[in-house]
Design a protein around this motif. Sequence first.
Motif, PDB file in Angstrom:
ATOM      1  N   VAL A  13      40.448  40.893  31.188  1.00 54.34           N
ATOM      2  CA  VAL A  13      40.828  39.625  30.562  1.00 54.34           C
ATOM      3  C   VAL A  13      41.807  38.871  31.456  1.00 54.34           C
ATOM      4  CG1 VAL A  13      42.052  38.606  28.602  1.00 54.34           C
ATOM      5  CG2 VAL A  13      40.367  40.402  28.220  1.00 54.34           C
ATOM      6  N   THR A  14      42.731  39.602  32.074  1.00 50.04           N
ATOM      7  CA  THR A  14      43.677  38.944  32.982  1.00 50.04           C
ATOM      8  C   THR A  14      42.942  38.299  34.148  1.00 50.04           C
ATOM      9  OG1 THR A  14      45.444  40.498  32.391  1.00 50.04           O
ATOM     10  CG2 THR A  14      45.683  39.305  34.465  1.00 50.04           C
ATOM     11  N   SER A  15      41.981  39.040  34.713  1.00 48.05           N
ATOM     12  CA  SER A  15      41.256  38.544  35.891  1.00 48.05           C
ATOM     13  C   SER A  15      40.330  37.375  35.590  1.00 48.05           C
ATOM     14  CB  SER A  15      40.425  39.673  36.509  1.00 48.05           C
ATOM     15  OG  SER A  15      41.249  40.619  37.131  1.00 48.05           O
ATOM     16  N   ILE A  45      43.973  38.264  46.617  1.00 47.73           N
ATOM     17  CA  ILE A  45      43.263  39.370  45.992  1.00 47.73           C
ATOM     18  C   ILE A  45      42.269  38.794  44.987  1.00 47.73           C
ATOM     19  CG2 ILE A  45      43.501  41.387  44.504  1.00 47.73           C
ATOM     20  CD1 ILE A  45      44.654  41.935  47.223  1.00 47.73           C
ATOM     21  N   THR A  46      40.980  39.112  45.144  1.00 38.25           N
ATOM     22  CA  THR A  46      39.974  38.543  44.259  1.00 38.25           C
ATOM     23  C   THR A  46      40.109  39.149  42.855  1.00 38.25           C
ATOM     24  OG1 THR A  46      38.296  40.229  44.698  1.00 38.25           O
ATOM     25  CG2 THR A  46      38.414  38.349  46.218  1.00 38.25           C
ATOM     26  N   PRO A  47      39.581  38.479  41.849  1.00 36.85           N
ATOM     27  CA  PRO A  47      39.624  39.044  40.493  1.00 36.85           C
ATOM     28  C   PRO A  47      38.989  40.428  40.406  1.00 36.85           C
ATOM     29  CG  PRO A  47      38.959  36.749  40.426  1.00 36.85           C
ATOM     30  CD  PRO A  47      38.990  37.128  41.863  1.00 36.85           C
ATOM     31  N   LEU A  48      37.845  40.609  41.056  1.00 38.80           N
ATOM     32  CA  LEU A  48      37.200  41.919  41.025  1.00 38.80           C
ATOM     33  C   LEU A  48      38.060  42.978  41.711  1.00 38.80           C
ATOM     34  CD1 LEU A  48      33.474  40.983  41.718  1.00 38.80           C
ATOM     35  CD2 LEU A  48      34.416  41.941  39.597  1.00 38.80           C
ATOM     36  N   GLN A  49      38.694  42.605  42.823  1.00 38.03           N
ATOM     37  CA  GLN A  49      39.543  43.561  43.519  1.00 38.03           C
ATOM     38  C   GLN A  49      40.773  43.914  42.688  1.00 38.03           C
ATOM     39  OE1 GLN A  49      38.909  45.286  46.145  1.00 38.03           O
ATOM     40  NE2 GLN A  49      40.887  46.324  46.207  1.00 38.03           N
ATOM     41  N   TYR A  50      41.293  42.953  41.937  1.00 36.62           N
ATOM     42  CA  TYR A  50      42.434  43.221  41.058  1.00 36.62           C
ATOM     43  C   TYR A  50      42.073  44.310  40.042  1.00 36.62           C
ATOM     44  CZ  TYR A  50      45.976  42.484  37.434  1.00 36.62           C
ATOM     45  OH  TYR A  50      46.970  42.664  36.494  1.00 36.62           O
ATOM     46  N   VAL A  51      40.885  44.190  39.446  1.00 35.06           N
ATOM     47  CA  VAL A  51      40.445  45.193  38.482  1.00 35.06           C
ATOM     48  C   VAL A  51      40.201  46.528  39.180  1.00 35.06           C
ATOM     49  CG1 VAL A  51      38.630  45.839  36.846  1.00 35.06           C
ATOM     50  CG2 VAL A  51      39.446  43.469  36.939  1.00 35.06           C
ATOM     51  N   TRP A  52      39.467  46.503  40.278  1.00 34.91           N
ATOM     52  CA  TRP A  52      39.090  47.728  40.962  1.00 34.91           C
ATOM     53  C   TRP A  52      40.306  48.498  41.490  1.00 34.91           C
ATOM     54  CZ3 TRP A  52      35.532  51.230  41.480  1.00 34.91           C
ATOM     55  CH2 TRP A  52      35.535  52.087  42.584  1.00 34.91           C
ATOM     56  N   SER A  53      41.246  47.809  42.091  1.00 35.98           N
ATOM     57  CA  SER A  53      42.385  48.484  42.719  1.00 35.98           C
ATOM     58  C   SER A  53      43.361  49.068  41.706  1.00 35.98           C
ATOM     59  CB  SER A  53      43.127  47.517  43.649  1.00 35.98           C
ATOM     60  OG  SER A  53      43.656  46.423  42.927  1.00 35.98           O
ATOM     61  N   ASN A  54      43.261  48.610  40.456  1.00 31.32           N
ATOM     62  CA  ASN A  54      44.190  49.097  39.434  1.00 31.32           C
ATOM     63  C   ASN A  54      43.538  50.031  38.408  1.00 31.32           C
ATOM     64  OD1 ASN A  54      46.283  47.545  40.547  1.00 31.32           O
ATOM     65  ND2 ASN A  54      45.706  45.752  39.343  1.00 31.32           N
ATOM     66  N   LEU A  55      42.272  50.381  38.632  1.00 34.95           N
ATOM     67  CA  LEU A  55      41.504  51.147  37.636  1.00 34.95           C
ATOM     68  C   LEU A  55      42.140  52.474  37.256  1.00 34.95           C
ATOM     69  CD1 LEU A  55      37.708  50.826  38.522  1.00 34.95           C
ATOM     70  CD2 LEU A  55      38.841  50.139  36.416  1.00 34.95           C
ATOM     71  N   THR A  56      42.854  53.093  38.187  1.00 28.20           N
ATOM     72  CA  THR A  56      43.351  54.455  37.966  1.00 28.20           C
ATOM     73  C   THR A  56      44.698  54.493  37.239  1.00 28.20           C
ATOM     74  OG1 THR A  56      44.458  54.474  40.110  1.00 28.20           O
ATOM     75  CG2 THR A  56      42.179  55.249  40.044  1.00 28.20           C
ATOM     76  N   LEU A  57      45.182  53.357  36.774  1.00 30.63           N
ATOM     77  CA  LEU A  57      46.498  53.181  36.160  1.00 30.63           C
ATOM     78  C   LEU A  57      47.598  52.983  37.195  1.00 30.63           C
ATOM     79  CD1 LEU A  57      46.634  55.806  33.219  1.00 30.63           C
ATOM     80  CD2 LEU A  57      46.291  53.353  33.011  1.00 30.63           C
ATOM     81  N   TYR A 107      49.101  43.224  42.222  1.00 33.87           N
ATOM     82  CA  TYR A 107      49.735  42.445  41.159  1.00 33.87           C
ATOM     83  C   TYR A 107      49.264  40.989  41.156  1.00 33.87           C
ATOM     84  CZ  TYR A 107      53.025  46.241  40.262  1.00 33.87           C
ATOM     85  OH  TYR A 107      53.586  47.443  39.913  1.00 33.87           O
ATOM     86  N   THR A 108      48.710  40.523  42.263  1.00 33.35           N
ATOM     87  CA  THR A 108      48.337  39.124  42.398  1.00 33.35           C
ATOM     88  C   THR A 108      46.833  38.926  42.236  1.00 33.35           C
ATOM     89  OG1 THR A 108      48.037  39.302  44.798  1.00 33.35           O
ATOM     90  CG2 THR A 108      50.238  38.765  44.001  1.00 33.35           C
TER      91      THR A 108
END
Length: 361
Positions: free
Chosen positions: A98-100, A123-135, A140-141
């Motif tokens: 939702v943030t992305s 940082i693309t929206p998809l990369q934001y989701v992917w890079s943070n998937l593991t908690l 951040y951007t």
Amino acid sequence: MTVGLALAGAPFPYRANSLNLFRLILAAMVLFAHSFYIVGEGEGPKIQGENLGGWAVAGFFVLSGFLITRSRLRTAPGEYLLHRIARIFPGFLVCLIVTSFVFAPIAALIEHGTLAGFMSTPITPLQYVWSNLTLYIDSYTIGTTLESVPYPGVWNGSLWTLFYEFLCYMLVWLLGGIALFRRNGWMAGAVFVLSLFVWIGASLAERWGLDASFLLFAKLAPFFLGGALVFFIVERSGINAIVAVFSLTIAVVLIVAVPRWGGQASAPFLAYGLLWLSSVVPQPRWVARNDVSYGFYIYAWPMQQIAVLLGAAALGLPVYILIAAVMTFVLAWLSWVVVEHRAMEWARPRAGRLRPTPVGP
């Protein structure tokens, strides 16, 4: 013997407490503390160099340590892991998405008037989701969004604590497999003391090459393990009002008077006191049925940034906080109803579906 009987208390009311309310208050404290950063008004009130948001997170961890330890000792190892994953990950992943793909495009339109390049600018929206998937929050951007706000570029400065909370879940999962830990609170006490000494001697970690991630875990783990220790105490002796008031007094003294590690040392006393308060302070029925504290915590920061973009900060800090809190509460309720509660319903056996085990940041 007489003293022991006098200090014994009533069983903790697991199904008739106000922990949902207390966690929501703690989440609101985080929003309040972060508001100063986000609108560019400094760091806000502090105790021993830690802002109120940091102390609210400590409160979350001590309560979570108590509840999660109970969950571990009442469920099989695989079932415990499934419950913990179902409670923390679905809401977290939806928040990232939702943030992305909702909040960030809104910010781009407000700031730039166009979505040109939004999907491809790092940082693309998809990369934001992917890079943070593991908690573990690695990004951040999102693109060029949030460039015009006082706290630029950061879409969620609260999510980082979830990684360390999940590490604590795993630590209790491992400890719960040891018969001595399951039978005896002394081992829980020893583990708590060990974690406190690790934090006190954390400067050695840097000499040995351990990074800031380890230091953050060392900082937060004693709070969680202090709550775990109190589970064994409460299961054996119940909650006593005199002990609780004494515990809260000790906790305040340690937090205020002892720099750096006083808060961690206060964890069992803080846990006991908060649990007693939750057993005597009533909460609204709606709050009892709907645990919106987790959603409030994970959506507060992005809602605060959106509120700044919409001009709410110009109305003054109190009005800004109120507007951001209302916006956050709406998202928190949606997260609970649409995502979190349904995930727990799926993960739990039918007999245990009435009261999902809560989660903290």
